[in-house]
Each structure stands twice: as structure tokens, then as C-alpha cells.
Write a protein that holds these residues in place. Structure first.
Motif, short mmCIF file in Angstrom:
data_model
loop_
_atom_site.label_atom_id
_atom_site.label_comp_id
_atom_site.label_asym_id
_atom_site.label_seq_id
_atom_site.Cartn_x
_atom_site.Cartn_y
_atom_site.Cartn_z
N HIS A 147 -9.00 -5.60 10.73
CA HIS A 147 -8.67 -5.53 9.31
C HIS A 147 -7.17 -5.24 9.16
N LYS B 295 -8.94 -7.72 -3.62
CA LYS B 295 -9.90 -7.74 -4.73
C LYS B 295 -9.10 -7.88 -6.03
N TRP C 109 -16.92 -4.75 8.41
CA TRP C 109 -17.11 -3.97 7.16
C TRP C 109 -16.93 -4.88 5.95
N GLU D 6 -20.07 -3.30 4.04
CA GLU D 6 -19.99 -2.47 2.82
C GLU D 6 -20.84 -3.06 1.69
N SER E 213 -7.30 -6.65 1.30
CA SER E 213 -8.33 -5.63 1.16
C SER E 213 -8.56 -5.22 -0.29
N ARG E 214 -8.42 -3.92 -0.65
CA ARG E 214 -8.63 -3.54 -2.06
C ARG E 214 -7.64 -4.30 -2.96
N ILE F 168 -19.51 1.19 -1.94
CA ILE F 168 -18.16 1.13 -2.51
C ILE F 168 -18.07 1.99 -3.78
N SER G 283 -10.65 -9.31 1.81
CA SER G 283 -10.91 -8.54 0.57
C SER G 283 -12.30 -7.93 0.52
N PHE H 6 -15.55 5.00 -3.81
CA PHE H 6 -14.44 4.74 -4.75
C PHE H 6 -15.01 4.60 -6.16
N TRP I 40 -12.95 2.52 -8.91
CA TRP I 40 -12.37 1.19 -8.69
C TRP I 40 -12.88 0.15 -9.69
N PHE J 50 0.80 -1.23 0.00
CA PHE J 50 0.00 0.00 0.00
C PHE J 50 0.83 1.28 0.00
#
Ligand code: GCU
Length: 420
Positions: free
Chosen positions: A401, A264, A351, A298, A260-261, A303, A284, A307, A310, A134
């Protein structure tokens, strides 16, 4: 009249709020029909692995491509790899380090990113984990030789990142998320990339790899084309173009990982590129492993609101309209079959809907069964810190998380079992 306007305004506000208040109450999860991975869109039953591969898999991929993550609008003109730094005695002498500059060119435009690679010193042809970080390669270890990226970063004061700029201050600050020593001890290597070098994580389609593919005065991808997650996933494959030709790496054992992101992105990369031998999804959540139709934690609307860059623009059609989705995320997981897949959740990460992540792995299992592979045997969630290590693996650990030492201990143990 005035009261009427006020009344309408209050109702409007309430609707907006209702739309974005996350549900964390299991009894309020709506009833929904979960699509059967083994029934085609035209209602034919899939009974064999061959008909899965030839009929069902392509139509599901097509759906996830055009409606969820977005299509990649073409191929790159050229790709170059240059080892710009290396050492045969890194991490106190137990590892080899390589830093490779990857340059992608198209339509006269180029973009470059750096791959940081650690390999166990005593193994000629090592299996590896590949995953994005990240906040820059230099955050994954305090190794002073890791080159600091000059790409834009999200700020994170806790680890010393302000002004969207990466500096010496954040070196090693995320080493807790990368159990490199444990990987090396197990005979595994690590390849990591700063995701912001592929596409900065902000609502801007002018920067990052998207811009390489524009024609004429185009400013953003078409409705069925890739968002940021699609871009991050795609560059994992470009990295595989390099890793697969590196004789120091066992190209049949490259396991793509993401949190997480970036989990995905790892899942989507694992679906689209069968050169990835295994896939690990760490927390994820929505648009990753979690079932969207549960609307727990979420949601798609949430989302896409927070975002908007995304996913593909088309995905917004399903904001507060999960019932209209002819797929759910268990089918994304099933597209990885028969390759090993690990889905992990954290107890306090509501979440991301831990139960939705678990059920997704459970409902992907019939596809693994077609290939004679073991998945998640029962619909009851395991208790915390009791991993299920089959071809489809799952754990829920205590805590938040994050990516922890515990997560990596499980991934390494499972990988060693799966890829011995
Ligand atoms: C946000 C986002 C999640 C994502 C997470 C992360 O919480 O809503 O979808 O997974 O960030 O990447 O840490």
C-alpha cells in the motif's frame, strides 16, 4: 445465573470479534447481487448515454450524496486566491513554482489553505495532476522554498513528525510518492495541498471546513451531510475554481489524483465536479474503488468504526448490512464516465481488496461503452505489472500500500495518451 452472565459475555465478545476479523479468503466471499448500473431504482433499463445522463446518473449521485459521502450543506460566501510565493526557476531550473493561499469565508468564519503548484517551464498552458498529500506540501520535495503548514498532522515518526506538528525534519520525506521530475519531463504540472488544512484527520467536527457551515449552536453535520472525505473532495473543487482561471494551466486537462483515503476523496470529487478531466484512484479500497458487497479486507462496519467521521452518519446503516445497499462502488466509478479513469491496486494491499477494485472497474465498463469508450475488456484480473490502458485503466503492481515510481510512470504514460 453467574454462568449465564459469563456465557452471554463470551458470546458477545465473539460476535464483536467476528464482526471485525477481516476476511482474506476468496472462498469466503459471500454471494451477492451486484446492482446493475444500467437499471434504474424503479427498474427501467438505460439504453442510451442520454438516459444515463438524465435519469440514472442523477439518482445514483443523489444516493451517494445522502447515504454515503454526505451532502455539502451550501455554498461558500467568498473565496479569495493570493499568490504568496513564486519562482520561474524551480527544481533546478526546469519548473515554475507558485504557492497560492486560498481563503474560504462563510458566516463570518474563514479557513485558509495553501496550494503548491509546479509547472513545466517551457509550456504556456500545461495539463496538471491535482492531489492531496498526507503530511504537508513540504514533504513532496526537498525544495527549501516550500512553506511548512502549521496545521495539525497525524504523527509519523518514520518521516520525522511528532507532536502533531510539521517541521523542517520532514521536508522532502515523501518525495518518493511524487514523481515530480517525471511529470515535468512529460509536460505535466502538479498541484498539491496538505489535506489537514481542509479538515484535520481526526474525529472532531469543530475544526476544518465543516464549522464554516454551522448555524446557531450546531456542533456537527446532519445525518445526510458530509464527513471528512466529503470535505476533502469539496475543497478539490474549490481549488479547481482557482486552477480553471489560471492562464498557465490547461483547465481542460486537470486530472485529480489520490492515494488511499485521499483516493476515496479524489473519486468523489471526480464524480461531483465534471471540470475534472480525469481521475486516478491509487489503492483507494473500501469506500473508494473496492466493491463493498465482497466484504473482503476492510468492510463498511470496520471503516465506520475506525473512522466514524469520514462518511455521512447515514452510511452507518450499512454496517454489516451490505445486502441492503442498492448501489456498490462500481457505480461510483461509472459516474465518472465518459471521462478517463485509472484504478490502481497493489498486490500486497489486501486490506484494500485489489480484486474488488479491479471488478469495480470492470463492472463500470458498460456505462463507458454507452459513450463508445473502452473500459476493462475481461473479467479476469491482469497479472501483476501488466497495465490495461483504456479510457478506464487498471493495474496491479507488486508491493505494498503506497504510491511508487511505477504507479506514476503508468499514470503519466496513460495521461499523455488520453489527453494528447
Ligand atoms: C486505513 C483505512 C483505509 C485507508 C487507509 C489510508 O488503512 O482503513 O480505508 O484507505 O487507512 O488512507 O492509508
Amino acid at each position: 445465573m453467574r454462568y449465564y452472565v459469563l456465557f452471554t459475555f463470551v458470546i458477545l465478545l465473539q460476535t464483536m470479534n467476528a464482526q471485525f476479523v477481516a476476511n482474506y479468503d476468496e472462498s469466503k466471499v459471500p454471494e451477492f447481487d451486484l446492482p446493475d448500473p444500467l437499471t434504474t431504482f424503479s427498474n427501467n433499463k438505460i439504453l442510451t448515454s442520454t438516459s444515463w445522463t438524465e435519469l440514472r446518473r442523477p439518482e445514483l449521485i443523489n444516493f451517494f450524496e445522502s447515504q454515503v459521502f454526505g451532502k455539502v450543506p451550501g455554498t461558500i460566501d467568498t473565496i479569495d486566491f493570493e499568490v504568496i510565493e513564486e519562482s520561474n526557476s524551480a527544481l533546478g531550473g526546469v519548473a515554475k513554482r507558485r504557492q497560492i493561499k486560498v481563503t474560504l469565508s462563510k458566516n463570518g468564519k474563514t479557513i485558509s489553505y495553501l496550494v503548491l503548484l509546479y509547472l513545466p517551464k517551457n509550456i504556456a498552458n500545461a495539463p496538471i495532476f491535482l492531489g492531496y498529500n498526507f503530511h504537508g506540501n513540504h514533504t513532496v520535495n526537498s525544495d527549501p522554498e516550500i512553506i511548512i503548514s502549521d496545521a495539525w498532522s497525524l504523527n509519523n515518526e518514520a518521516i520525522g513528525i511528532t507532536n502533531h506538528t510539521l517541521t523542517e525534519e520532514s521536508r522532502g520525506m515523501r518525495s518518493n510518492r511524487w514523481a515530480i521530475t517525471k511529470m515535468i519531463e512529460a509536460g505535466y504540472g502538479l498541484a498539491t495541498i496538505y489535506y489537514g488544512e481542509i479538515d484535520p484527520d481526526k474525529n472532531d467536527f469543530a475544526d476544518g471546513v465543516h464549522a464554516l457551515f454551522y448555524s446557531g449552536s450546531q456542533k456537527r453535520p446532519a445525518k445526510d451531510e458530509w464527513g471528512a472525505i466529503g470535505a476533502w473532495a469539496w475543497a478539490l473543487s474549490r481549488t479547481m475554481d482557482y486552477l480553471g482561471n489560471n492562464s498557465e494551466i490547461d483547465k481542460t486537462k486537470v486530472i485529480v489524483f489520490g492515494h488511499s483515503r485521499l483516493g476515496k476523496a479524489a473519486l468523489w470529487a471526480g464524480v461531483m465536479d465534471e471540470r475534472f478531466a480525469g481521475v486516478i484512484s491509487n489503492d483507494s479500497g473500501c469506500g473508494g474503488a473496492a466493491l463493498s458487497k465482497r466484504r473482503f479486507g476492510e468492510t463498511i462496519a470496520q471503516i465506520n468504526e475506525t473512522f466514524p467521521y469520514w462518511f455521512s452518519e447515514n452510511f452507518k446503516k450499512y454496517n454489516n448490512a451490505e445486502d441492503k445497499l442498492p448501489v456498490d462502488q462500481h457505480e461510483l466509478l461509472a459516474l465518472i464516465a465518459p471521462r478517463p479513469l485509472y484504478v490502481a491496486s497493489a498486490k500486497e494491499d489486501e486490506w484494500a481488496d485489489p480484486k474488488g477494485e479491479f471488478l469495480s472497474a470492470y463492472y463500470a465498463t458498460p456505462v463507458y461503452s454507452l459513450f463508445g469508450k473502452a473500459g476493462i475488456p475481461a473479467i479476469e484480473m491482469p497479472v501483476v505489472n501488466s497495465p490495461i490502458h483504456n479510457t478506464v485503466a487498471y493495474h496491479i503492481r507488486t508491493g505494498k500500500h503506497d504510491v511508487t515510481e511505477y504507479d506514476w510512470e503508468q499514470y503519466i504514460k496513460w495521461a499523455v495518451e488520453q489527453f494528447h
